[in-house]
Design a protein around this motif. Sequence first.
Motif, PDB file in Angstrom:
ATOM      1  N   ILE A   1       6.776 -41.743  43.081  1.00  0.00           N
ATOM      2  CA  ILE A   1       6.070 -42.568  42.097  1.00  0.00           C
ATOM      3  C   ILE A   1       6.785 -43.898  41.903  1.00  0.00           C
ATOM      4  O   ILE A   1       6.150 -44.955  41.868  1.00  0.00           O
ATOM      5  CB  ILE A   1       5.913 -41.801  40.764  1.00  0.00           C
ATOM      6  N   ARG A   2       8.112 -43.874  41.810  1.00  0.00           N
ATOM      7  CA  ARG A   2       8.871 -45.127  41.656  1.00  0.00           C
ATOM      8  C   ARG A   2       8.675 -46.040  42.869  1.00  0.00           C
ATOM      9  O   ARG A   2       8.451 -47.240  42.717  1.00  0.00           O
ATOM     10  CB  ARG A   2      10.355 -44.828  41.474  1.00  0.00           C
TER      11      ARG A   2
ATOM     12  N   ARG B   1       6.254 -46.101  44.973  1.00  0.00           N
ATOM     13  CA  ARG B   1       4.867 -46.550  45.046  1.00  0.00           C
ATOM     14  C   ARG B   1       4.576 -47.656  44.032  1.00  0.00           C
ATOM     15  O   ARG B   1       3.987 -48.683  44.361  1.00  0.00           O
ATOM     16  CB  ARG B   1       3.928 -45.359  44.827  1.00  0.00           C
ATOM     17  N   HIS B   2       4.986 -47.458  42.790  1.00  0.00           N
ATOM     18  CA  HIS B   2       4.617 -48.392  41.728  1.00  0.00           C
ATOM     19  C   HIS B   2       5.623 -49.513  41.514  1.00  0.00           C
ATOM     20  O   HIS B   2       5.224 -50.644  41.285  1.00  0.00           O
ATOM     21  CB  HIS B   2       4.364 -47.649  40.418  1.00  0.00           C
ATOM     22  N   HIS B   3       6.897 -49.206  41.559  1.00  0.00           N
ATOM     23  CA  HIS B   3       7.895 -50.240  41.291  1.00  0.00           C
ATOM     24  C   HIS B   3       8.158 -51.121  42.508  1.00  0.00           C
ATOM     25  O   HIS B   3       8.456 -52.297  42.359  1.00  0.00           O
ATOM     26  CB  HIS B   3       9.207 -49.632  40.813  1.00  0.00           C
TER      27      HIS B   3
ATOM     28  N   ASN C   1       5.952 -51.117  45.234  1.00  0.00           N
ATOM     29  CA  ASN C   1       4.671 -51.413  45.871  1.00  0.00           C
ATOM     30  C   ASN C   1       4.672 -51.069  47.362  1.00  0.00           C
ATOM     31  O   ASN C   1       4.158 -51.826  48.182  1.00  0.00           O
ATOM     32  CB  ASN C   1       4.303 -52.886  45.646  1.00  0.00           C
TER      33      ASN C   1
ATOM     34  N   TYR D   1       3.292 -37.398  45.198  1.00  0.00           N
ATOM     35  CA  TYR D   1       2.766 -38.399  44.272  1.00  0.00           C
ATOM     36  C   TYR D   1       1.689 -37.775  43.378  1.00  0.00           C
ATOM     37  O   TYR D   1       1.748 -37.873  42.162  1.00  0.00           O
ATOM     38  CB  TYR D   1       2.195 -39.586  45.056  1.00  0.00           C
TER      39      TYR D   1
END
Length: 167
Positions: free
Chosen positions: A122-123, A125-127, A129, A150
Amino acid sequence: MAKTTHLIFEILEAEKEKLFQYASYRLHNIRDVEDVLQNLYVKILENPHHFSDIANKRAYLYRIICNECTDVMRTKASVEPLNNDNMSSFDIGDLQPENFEEEFTMINRLLSILPIEQSEVIRLRHHSNLSFQEIADIMDVPLPTAKARYRYGIDKIRNSLKKYNLL
């Protein structure tokens, strides 16, 4: 040698902001982040020929940062995880941060309820990108595994929030 070093600096320059952001969300401390990034630079520059042989250099950089952050976190106290004891005191207002620091704390508390494998996906993917393929490369897992981690992580966070009527 000079050409290899120049290529390394180009890659590091292109990724430095995302690497910094990723390490910041993992470590919560600017000094630790700076140390981790410095260790990354040293490791890469100590053996530039090894780095030039790496097929996916971006994934390799994130793997080093991920490992360095994990090492730092092992030696320090982590963010207090959410559990049954302190989840009831987790106010819905905490889900509407007023500034970066509150948002940062809220995100880390939510991610702390997950196994490290899921929170890392998750980190990344989101932080940072990153694509799921890049995440799979970094974590050295098959693409479906990265996607599943995820999805399971997001589902666990959602279910925890629903359980306590916070979503």
